[in-house]
Design a protein around this motif. Structure first.
Motif, short mmCIF file in Angstrom:
data_model
loop_
_atom_site.label_atom_id
_atom_site.label_comp_id
_atom_site.label_asym_id
_atom_site.label_seq_id
_atom_site.Cartn_x
_atom_site.Cartn_y
_atom_site.Cartn_z
N PHE A 35 -8.14 -8.16 -19.13
CA PHE A 35 -7.02 -8.79 -18.45
C PHE A 35 -5.70 -8.52 -19.18
O PHE A 35 -4.67 -8.37 -18.55
CB PHE A 35 -7.21 -10.31 -18.34
CG PHE A 35 -8.28 -10.74 -17.38
CD1 PHE A 35 -8.99 -9.85 -16.61
CD2 PHE A 35 -8.59 -12.08 -17.26
CE1 PHE A 35 -9.98 -10.27 -15.73
CE2 PHE A 35 -9.57 -12.52 -16.38
CZ PHE A 35 -10.26 -11.61 -15.62
N TYR A 41 -6.56 -4.43 -14.05
CA TYR A 41 -6.35 -5.85 -14.31
C TYR A 41 -4.90 -6.17 -14.68
O TYR A 41 -4.61 -7.28 -15.12
CB TYR A 41 -7.27 -6.32 -15.44
CG TYR A 41 -8.74 -6.25 -15.10
CD1 TYR A 41 -9.31 -7.20 -14.27
CD2 TYR A 41 -9.55 -5.25 -15.61
CE1 TYR A 41 -10.66 -7.15 -13.95
CE2 TYR A 41 -10.90 -5.19 -15.30
CZ TYR A 41 -11.45 -6.14 -14.47
OH TYR A 41 -12.77 -6.09 -14.15
N MET A 84 -11.97 -18.58 -12.94
CA MET A 84 -11.32 -17.45 -12.27
C MET A 84 -10.82 -17.84 -10.88
O MET A 84 -9.73 -17.44 -10.46
CB MET A 84 -12.29 -16.26 -12.14
CG MET A 84 -12.68 -15.62 -13.46
SD MET A 84 -11.27 -14.93 -14.37
CE MET A 84 -10.86 -16.26 -15.50
N CYS A 89 -7.47 -15.37 -9.94
CA CYS A 89 -7.42 -14.07 -10.63
C CYS A 89 -7.88 -12.91 -9.74
O CYS A 89 -7.31 -11.83 -9.82
CB CYS A 89 -8.27 -14.12 -11.89
SG CYS A 89 -7.53 -15.15 -13.20
N VAL A 97 -13.53 -9.80 -11.16
CA VAL A 97 -13.32 -10.77 -12.25
C VAL A 97 -14.48 -11.76 -12.36
O VAL A 97 -14.58 -12.48 -13.35
CB VAL A 97 -12.00 -11.56 -12.08
CG1 VAL A 97 -10.81 -10.62 -12.05
CG2 VAL A 97 -12.02 -12.47 -10.88
#
Length: 121
Positions: A35, A41, A84, A89, A97
């Protein structure tokens, strides 16, 4: 502190707090590292100097164990997937994710945390 130092320290913390093996903890820290700097990401944390970036960085890096502890779920993967979802996300990522169940994870190397862009049931 470097990313490797953080990952090692956090893996130990996660292993102790959630009674999981080191490979299972490594899945989480690997995803957090992706991330921060991984292809696909880039938009998960949001632009630097934004409230989202500061909040998610705090939750995922500074307080990952506490953030997971606050989430419902029997398994660490359930807690991660709830986090998440709460952070929205997947909508910001080109890659998955959500962690697939540990029992289905068959990666031979640590760099494949076993993810899906669709939340496992």
């Amino acid at each position: 502190m470097g990313a490797s130092d953080w990952a090692g320290r956090m893996c130990l913390t996660l292993e102790e707090r959630f009674d999981i093996c080191d490979d299972r903890a490594l899945r989480l820290t690997t995803l957090v590292r992706y991330f921060v700097s991984g292809e696909g990401y880039e938009d998960v944390l949001g632009p630097h100097d934004t409230d989202r970036h500061r909040r998610l960085t705090g939750q995922l890096i500074d307080d990952l164990d506490e953030s997971l502890h606050k989430q419902p779920g029997e398994k660490i993967e359930d807690r991660w997937n709830n986090l998440m979802e709460e952070m929205d996300c997947q909508a910001r990522a080109e890659k998955g994710v959500y962690l697939i169940p540990w029992e289905e994870h068959d990666a031979d190397d640590w760099s494949n945390p076993g993810v899906s862009s669709v939340r496992p049931e």
